[in-house]
Design an enzyme around this catalytic site. Sequence first.
Site, PDB file in Angstrom:
ATOM      1  N   GLY A 135       0.832  -1.210   0.000  1.00 22.32           N
ATOM      2  CA  GLY A 135       0.000   0.000   0.000  1.00 22.32           C
ATOM      3  C   GLY A 135       0.859   1.249   0.000  1.00 22.32           C
ATOM      4  N   GLY A 167       1.665   3.148  -2.401  1.00 23.25           N
ATOM      5  CA  GLY A 167       1.371   4.148  -3.444  1.00 23.25           C
ATOM      6  C   GLY A 167       0.581   5.337  -2.942  1.00 23.25           C
ATOM      7  N   THR A 168      -0.084   5.200  -1.788  1.00 17.55           N
ATOM      8  CA  THR A 168      -0.976   6.278  -1.322  1.00 17.55           C
ATOM      9  C   THR A 168      -0.826   6.481   0.198  1.00 17.55           C
ATOM     10  N   ASP A 228      -1.788  -7.877  -5.600  1.00 15.44           N
ATOM     11  CA  ASP A 228      -2.854  -7.941  -4.603  1.00 15.44           C
ATOM     12  C   ASP A 228      -2.308  -8.789  -3.456  1.00 15.44           C
ATOM     13  N   ARG A 242      -3.600 -10.354  -1.269  1.00 12.34           N
ATOM     14  CA  ARG A 242      -4.363 -11.571  -0.973  1.00 12.34           C
ATOM     15  C   ARG A 242      -3.845 -12.769  -1.776  1.00 12.34           C
ATOM     16  N   TYR A 275      -8.438   0.111  17.708  1.00  8.08           N
ATOM     17  CA  TYR A 275      -9.548  -0.804  18.002  1.00  8.08           C
ATOM     18  C   TYR A 275      -9.151  -2.266  17.774  1.00  8.08           C
ATOM     19  N   ARG A 330     -13.891   6.676   3.255  1.00  9.05           N
ATOM     20  CA  ARG A 330     -14.627   5.479   3.653  1.00  9.05           C
ATOM     21  C   ARG A 330     -15.097   5.492   5.105  1.00  9.05           C
TER      22      ARG A 330
HETATM   23  C1  HXC Z   1     -21.429  -2.704   2.239  1.00  4.21           C
HETATM   24  C2  HXC Z   1     -19.788  -3.125   0.669  1.00  4.21           C
HETATM   25  C3  HXC Z   1     -19.387  -1.751   0.680  1.00  4.21           C
HETATM   26  C4  HXC Z   1     -20.108  -0.855   1.546  1.00  4.21           C
HETATM   27  C5  HXC Z   1     -18.118  -2.820  -0.709  1.00  4.21           C
HETATM   28  N1  HXC Z   1     -18.966  -3.717  -0.201  1.00  4.21           N
HETATM   29  N2  HXC Z   1     -18.354  -1.608  -0.185  1.00  4.21           N
HETATM   30  N3  HXC Z   1     -20.774  -3.598   1.445  1.00  4.21           N
HETATM   31  N4  HXC Z   1     -21.110  -1.369   2.302  1.00  4.21           N
HETATM   32  N5  HXC Z   1     -19.804   0.432   1.626  1.00  4.21           N
HETATM   33  C6  HXC Z   1     -19.048  -5.134  -0.533  1.00  4.21           C
HETATM   34  C7  HXC Z   1     -19.304  -5.398  -2.013  1.00  4.21           C
HETATM   35  O1  HXC Z   1     -20.673  -5.279  -2.344  1.00  4.21           O
HETATM   36  C8  HXC Z   1     -18.777  -6.827  -2.162  1.00  4.21           C
HETATM   37  O2  HXC Z   1     -19.671  -7.751  -1.623  1.00  4.21           O
HETATM   38  C9  HXC Z   1     -17.568  -6.829  -1.230  1.00  4.21           C
HETATM   39  O3  HXC Z   1     -17.780  -5.778  -0.290  1.00  4.21           O
HETATM   40  C10 HXC Z   1     -16.260  -6.547  -1.972  1.00  4.21           C
HETATM   41  O4  HXC Z   1     -16.394  -5.304  -2.632  1.00  4.21           O
HETATM   42  P1  HXC Z   1     -15.529  -4.928  -3.909  1.00  4.21           P
HETATM   43  O5  HXC Z   1     -15.860  -3.517  -4.277  1.00  4.21           O
HETATM   44  O6  HXC Z   1     -15.703  -5.975  -4.965  1.00  4.21           O
HETATM   45  O7  HXC Z   1     -14.051  -5.109  -3.320  1.00  4.21           O
HETATM   46  P2  HXC Z   1     -12.679  -4.494  -3.763  1.00  4.21           P
HETATM   47  O8  HXC Z   1     -12.753  -3.932  -5.161  1.00  4.21           O
HETATM   48  O9  HXC Z   1     -11.663  -5.527  -3.455  1.00  4.21           O
HETATM   49  O10 HXC Z   1     -12.501  -3.224  -2.810  1.00  4.21           O
HETATM   50  C11 HXC Z   1     -12.171  -3.388  -1.452  1.00  4.21           C
HETATM   51  C12 HXC Z   1     -12.793  -2.302  -0.574  1.00  4.21           C
HETATM   52  C13 HXC Z   1     -12.470  -0.887  -1.100  1.00  4.21           C
HETATM   53  C14 HXC Z   1     -12.261  -2.537   0.837  1.00  4.21           C
HETATM   54  C15 HXC Z   1     -14.307  -2.504  -0.570  1.00  4.21           C
HETATM   55  O11 HXC Z   1     -13.020   0.075  -0.216  1.00  4.21           O
HETATM   56  C16 HXC Z   1     -10.985  -0.653  -1.229  1.00  4.21           C
HETATM   57  O12 HXC Z   1     -10.421  -0.922  -2.293  1.00  4.21           O
HETATM   58  N6  HXC Z   1     -10.300  -0.172  -0.148  1.00  4.21           N
HETATM   59  C17 HXC Z   1      -8.824   0.005  -0.121  1.00  4.21           C
HETATM   60  C18 HXC Z   1      -8.399   1.242   0.598  1.00  4.21           C
HETATM   61  C19 HXC Z   1      -8.997   1.452   1.963  1.00  4.21           C
HETATM   62  O13 HXC Z   1     -10.005   0.830   2.330  1.00  4.21           O
HETATM   63  N7  HXC Z   1      -8.391   2.367   2.720  1.00  4.21           N
HETATM   64  C20 HXC Z   1      -8.845   2.732   4.030  1.00  4.21           C
HETATM   65  C21 HXC Z   1      -7.978   2.139   5.080  1.00  4.21           C
HETATM   66  S1  HXC Z   1      -8.299   3.052   6.518  1.00  4.21           S
HETATM   67  P3  HXC Z   1     -20.725  -8.582  -2.556  1.00  4.21           P
HETATM   68  O14 HXC Z   1     -21.479  -9.421  -1.607  1.00  4.21           O
HETATM   69  O15 HXC Z   1     -21.585  -7.549  -3.251  1.00  4.21           O
HETATM   70  O16 HXC Z   1     -19.900  -9.375  -3.529  1.00  4.21           O
HETATM   71  C22 HXC Z   1      -8.158   2.132   7.863  1.00  4.21           C
HETATM   72  C23 HXC Z   1      -8.061   3.026   9.094  1.00  4.21           C
HETATM   73  C24 HXC Z   1      -8.907   2.674  10.241  1.00  4.21           C
HETATM   74  O17 HXC Z   1      -8.071   0.953   7.841  1.00  4.21           O
HETATM   75  C25 HXC Z   1      -8.871   3.646  11.410  1.00  4.21           C
HETATM   76  C26 HXC Z   1      -9.136   5.091  11.106  1.00  4.21           C
HETATM   77  C27 HXC Z   1      -9.153   6.018  12.274  1.00  4.21           C
HETATM   78  P1  NAP Z   2      -5.037   4.270   2.011  1.00  7.77           P
HETATM   79  O1  NAP Z   2      -4.327   5.414   1.389  1.00  7.77           O
HETATM   80  O2  NAP Z   2      -6.363   3.864   1.451  1.00  7.77           O
HETATM   81  O3  NAP Z   2      -4.041   3.035   2.012  1.00  7.77           O
HETATM   82  C1  NAP Z   2      -4.402   1.710   1.764  1.00  7.77           C
HETATM   83  C2  NAP Z   2      -3.423   1.177   0.728  1.00  7.77           C
HETATM   84  O4  NAP Z   2      -3.587  -0.246   0.651  1.00  7.77           O
HETATM   85  C3  NAP Z   2      -3.650   1.725  -0.665  1.00  7.77           C
HETATM   86  O5  NAP Z   2      -2.427   2.138  -1.215  1.00  7.77           O
HETATM   87  C4  NAP Z   2      -4.203   0.536  -1.441  1.00  7.77           C
HETATM   88  O6  NAP Z   2      -3.775   0.584  -2.803  1.00  7.77           O
HETATM   89  C5  NAP Z   2      -3.588  -0.628  -0.690  1.00  7.77           C
HETATM   90  N1  NAP Z   2      -4.365  -1.842  -0.822  1.00  7.77           N
HETATM   91  C6  NAP Z   2      -5.669  -2.024  -0.526  1.00  7.77           C
HETATM   92  N2  NAP Z   2      -6.048  -3.265  -0.801  1.00  7.77           N
HETATM   93  C7  NAP Z   2      -4.957  -3.898  -1.283  1.00  7.77           C
HETATM   94  C8  NAP Z   2      -4.716  -5.213  -1.748  1.00  7.77           C
HETATM   95  N3  NAP Z   2      -5.670  -6.137  -1.775  1.00  7.77           N
HETATM   96  N4  NAP Z   2      -3.460  -5.522  -2.170  1.00  7.77           N
HETATM   97  C9  NAP Z   2      -2.477  -4.598  -2.149  1.00  7.77           C
HETATM   98  N5  NAP Z   2      -2.648  -3.347  -1.725  1.00  7.77           N
HETATM   99  C10 NAP Z   2      -3.876  -3.002  -1.299  1.00  7.77           C
HETATM  100  O7  NAP Z   2      -5.293   4.533   3.570  1.00  7.77           O
HETATM  101  P2  NAP Z   2      -4.305   4.950   4.766  1.00  7.77           P
HETATM  102  O8  NAP Z   2      -5.105   5.798   5.670  1.00  7.77           O
HETATM  103  O9  NAP Z   2      -3.027   5.458   4.245  1.00  7.77           O
HETATM  104  O10 NAP Z   2      -4.077   3.557   5.493  1.00  7.77           O
HETATM  105  C11 NAP Z   2      -2.794   2.972   5.614  1.00  7.77           C
HETATM  106  C12 NAP Z   2      -2.745   2.062   6.816  1.00  7.77           C
HETATM  107  O11 NAP Z   2      -2.926   2.827   8.001  1.00  7.77           O
HETATM  108  C13 NAP Z   2      -3.804   0.979   6.848  1.00  7.77           C
HETATM  109  O12 NAP Z   2      -3.273  -0.202   7.388  1.00  7.77           O
HETATM  110  C14 NAP Z   2      -4.829   1.545   7.791  1.00  7.77           C
HETATM  111  O13 NAP Z   2      -5.630   0.537   8.397  1.00  7.77           O
HETATM  112  C15 NAP Z   2      -3.915   2.217   8.797  1.00  7.77           C
HETATM  113  N6  NAP Z   2      -4.558   3.238   9.618  1.00  7.77           N
HETATM  114  C16 NAP Z   2      -4.879   4.432   9.080  1.00  7.77           C
HETATM  115  C17 NAP Z   2      -5.429   5.405   9.894  1.00  7.77           C
HETATM  116  C18 NAP Z   2      -5.765   6.769   9.379  1.00  7.77           C
HETATM  117  O14 NAP Z   2      -6.307   7.566  10.134  1.00  7.77           O
HETATM  118  N7  NAP Z   2      -5.455   7.091   8.138  1.00  7.77           N
HETATM  119  C19 NAP Z   2      -5.703   5.117  11.244  1.00  7.77           C
HETATM  120  C20 NAP Z   2      -5.385   3.858  11.748  1.00  7.77           C
HETATM  121  C21 NAP Z   2      -4.798   2.918  10.929  1.00  7.77           C
HETATM  122  P3  NAP Z   2      -4.688   0.000  -3.985  1.00  7.77           P
HETATM  123  O15 NAP Z   2      -6.070   0.497  -3.744  1.00  7.77           O
HETATM  124  O16 NAP Z   2      -4.037   0.527  -5.226  1.00  7.77           O
HETATM  125  O17 NAP Z   2      -4.569  -1.481  -3.879  1.00  7.77           O
END
Ligand code: HXC
Ligand code: NAP
Length: 302
Positions: A29, A31-32, A80, A82, A162, A214
């Site tokens: 991850g 890239g962002t 990916d 996974r 959490y 999100r």
């Molecule tokens: C309910 C949802 C949904 C939503 C997706 N799904 N979004 N269900 N509400 N908002 C469901 C879909 O319908 C599908 O189920 C399944 O989840 C997979 O969705 P896809 O879109 O096919 O998955 P994918 O393309 O792999 O995308 C993964 C993702 C997406 C997690 C859904 O948001 C993503 O690419 N995220 C990567 C970056 C990210 O999340 N960054 C934030 C990290 S922050 P069905 O049943 O329809 O097949 C973090 C910090 C925490 O962790 C703490 C902060 C303070």
């Molecule tokens: P982010 O920019 O969305 O980073 C998530 C990164 O993971 C993206 O670069 C994404 O790139 C990559 N990723 C997602 N699914 C992947 C997959 N299947 N394979 C490979 N790469 C994948 O969000 P962020 O806030 O910087 O989060 C970074 C880390 O910090 C995460 O572990 C998050 O849980 C943690 N964190 C963040 C916060 C916060 O406040 N920002 C707080 C607590 C913890 P692609 O979409 O191109 O795959």
Amino acid sequence: MFVKNTRDMYNEPMLKEGALKGKTVMVTGGGTGLGRSMTQYFLKLGANAIITGRRADVLAETAQELETETGGKVLAMACDVRDYAGVEAVIAKGIETFGQIDILVNNAAGNFISPTERLSHRAFDTIVDIVLRGTYNCTLALGKIWIANKQKGSMLNIVTTYAWTGSGYVVPSACAKAGVLALTRSLGAEWGKYGIRVNAIAPGPFPTKGAWDRLFPKQFADKIDPAGRVPLKRTGEHQELANLAAYLVSDYSSYMTGEVVTLDGGEWLNGAGEFNWLDEATTTEMWDEIEQMIRASSKKKE
Ligand code: HXC
Ligand code: NAP
């Protein structure tokens, strides 16, 4: 409420120049968001970097920007996390390019807020697979190589606060991060004998587009102020997270393993303490009145 320092140093790079010279760091991850910011600082400290994510275009752009800015070398490879074979391919290419990989940062994650009962089982799988499976895929694939080659190494997992408290509305993420925390502590003990250190950071709110889109959608804009929940009354700065990350992956933290360091301005403890809500619900006048009432009632009992 508090006096601002004339010079706030938390935004400044902290480690000695060259602290990661000659090291190669793989950041999932990268890239962002926070992954990009950590990678940028590792490069400034002299490291080579391998960044992965699913979007090749995003990675290529980041790699080019970071190389221009820091003069370091970046290998960007779409993968990916996974997919175990894909992870192995990135590691093989990284070793071919840089000779060896010294540091792994498991930062990639997926997350979104939702009532749990609205989730399909596939949605739950998606988050757990990215966060937990993705982390153990990279950990295992690289750890096996380090152990076979008798090579020391350092791993850093990015979790959340959490991971130990749990949290509603991000339940798959909480389950998966708790698993990553268990992995961190377990391998901290088990792999110490190989010279492999495994630590974690639990960040509080650090603004990134990925997380904010999100987790804090615009419908909540006037209801939640992420900084307001933090005792130190601000969100985190990327450089201060990068400073801690660089310390934890560097040789400066050689005696630390299996540890999780919280960097959240006191946020989770503020939510945990039963009476901390009084902060917002009281004034000095109310406290005068409350004190008198409590003192008076204590006297009555005597
Ligand atoms: C309910 C949802 C949904 C939503 C997706 N799904 N979004 N269900 N509400 N908002 C469901 C879909 O319908 C599908 O189920 C399944 O989840 C997979 O969705 P896809 O879109 O096919 O998955 P994918 O393309 O792999 O995308 C993964 C993702 C997406 C997690 C859904 O948001 C993503 O690419 N995220 C990567 C970056 C990210 O999340 N960054 C934030 C990290 S922050 P069905 O049943 O329809 O097949 C973090 C910090 C925490 O962790 C703490 C902060 C303070
Ligand atoms: P982010 O920019 O969305 O980073 C998530 C990164 O993971 C993206 O670069 C994404 O790139 C990559 N990723 C997602 N699914 C992947 C997959 N299947 N394979 C490979 N790469 C994948 O969000 P962020 O806030 O910087 O989060 C970074 C880390 O910090 C995460 O572990 C998050 O849980 C943690 N964190 C963040 C916060 C916060 O406040 N920002 C707080 C607590 C913890 P692609 O979409 O191109 O795959």
